[in-house]
Design a protein around this motif. Structure first.
Motif: not given
Length: 363
Positions: A7-18, A20-27
């Motif tokens: 969950k990196i690179n978080n959006i400044p104003m969170r929106t609906w989680r579904w 898929g734009v709030n952040n990104i996860t890299i394994d």
């Protein structure tokens, strides 16, 4: 500290989680720092500005206390455990006519680049810095670039990313802009498997100006996550975000562009526009243009659009003897060229154009 890229690179104003734009996860996890031995000393010669390798005592001097970067762990690594970086300082009342070129190249022995860069433009000066990231083998890049534009200065920061297709590119940037100063940020993203970029500009001064011009090209299974934020603090500040991209194969892209008009930024103006060409039915394209405002007397505009190439335009070009693939390449190149032309090197512009043509050749 947790070194996972969750969950990196978080959006400044969170929106609906579904969405898929709030952040990104890299394994993956941040790799342990190690020496970067490729020398960049020969490329630092510039008599018009002060340019030297980054020193520990200056690395975090101007970083805003509330800047989060991509996440805490990646930012801390760049601040305290970097293995390369440059310090650029212009001369007061002087316009540098020669750009500073920095090439961070990775190879099998030097596959980890953790760079910490600081650019300080003195009053009424101008400086252009071009940073190029490239590799022919798998590489991991985690970087931080700080810009401090003092009164009346102009900073042109140009970043070009052409890492190999299985590389990871994490890049954080922050700019502080004083009275009547301008920071122009140009970003060209063509490589890496995961391409995660973050840019924040604080327009603190009266009539300060911040501009972003970027292009991106997603092919194969490339995952692109872009997060731009321009904060308007000063009176009569101006901003412009312009992003153009193309997606093909099974690539994915999230674009987050935010203009935030803070209390006190009266008579400020900002606009942003992002346009994406979709060249495959299998791509995933998400765009979130955001306007935030706590000041009444401001002017903000935003727009985002995506779609396939205009059929009438395609037909017109094909009627002149070009194949469909050639016509598509011409249209995309025409969209990209105004931004590519901002790069002060014919060789780099030619290399970028050739790289774009190669990636589009299999479309």
């Amino acid at each position: 500290m947790n070194n996972t890229l969750n969950k990196i690179n978080n959006i400044p104003m969170r929106t609906w989680r579904w969405l898929g734009v709030n952040n990104i996860t890299i394994d993956r996890t941040l790799p342990e720092p190690k020496e970067y031995t490729l020398s960049i000393t020969d490329e630092l010669e510039n008599s018009e500005v002060k340019v030297e390798l980054m020193k520990k005592d200056t690395s975090s001097k101007f970083l805003p206390s509330n800047y989060e970067g991509l996440n805490e762990a990646s930012l801390e690594q760049c601040k305290n455990n970097y293995n390369t970086g440059i310090y650029v300082n212009s001369i007061i009342d002087r316009k540098a006519t020669k750009p500073v070129f920095i090439n961070y190249n990775a190879d099998e022995k030097n596959d980890l680049i953790i760079d910490n860069n600081l650019i300080i433009a003195e009053e009424n000066s101008e400086v252009t810095v071009v940073i190029n990231y490239s590799s022919q083998t798998s590489a991991f890049h985690n970087g931080l670039t700080q810009v401090y534009a003092k009164k009346g200065s102009i900073v042109n920061l140009i970043k070009i990313q052409e890492l190999s297709d299985n590389s990871i590119h994490l890049d954080a940037n922050v700019a502080k802009v004083e009275d009547n100063a301008v920071v122009n940020y140009v970003e060209v993203n063509l490589g890496s498997l995961f391409n995660v970029t973050n840019y924040r500009a604080d327009l603190n001064g009266y009539k300060s100006n911040g501009n972003i011009h970027s292009i991106y090209l997603g092919d194969k299974e490339r995952d692109i996550d872009i997060n731009y934020l321009i904060n308007h603090y000063g009176k009569e500040t101006k901003s412009n975000i312009e992003a153009r991209g193309a997606l093909l194969d099974e690539s994915k892209k999230v674009f987050k562009g935010t203009l935030d008009f803070k209390k006190g930024s009266v008579k400020s103006k900002g606009q942003e526009e992002e346009y994406t060409v979709l060249l495959s039915p299998n791509v995933k394209n998400r765009s979130v243009p955001i306007l935030l405002c706590t000041e009444e007397d401001v002017d903000g505009q935003h727009a985002a659009s995506a779609g396939r190439i205009d059929e009438n335009r395609l037909f017109y070009i094909m009627s002149r003897g070009f194949s469909e693939a050639e016509a598509k390449k011409l249209i995309i190149e025409a969209a990209f060229n105004p931004i590519i032309d901002k790069i002060p090197s014919d060789e780099l512009k030619s290399n970028i154009s050739n790289s774009i043509r190669r990636k589009l050749s299999d479309e």
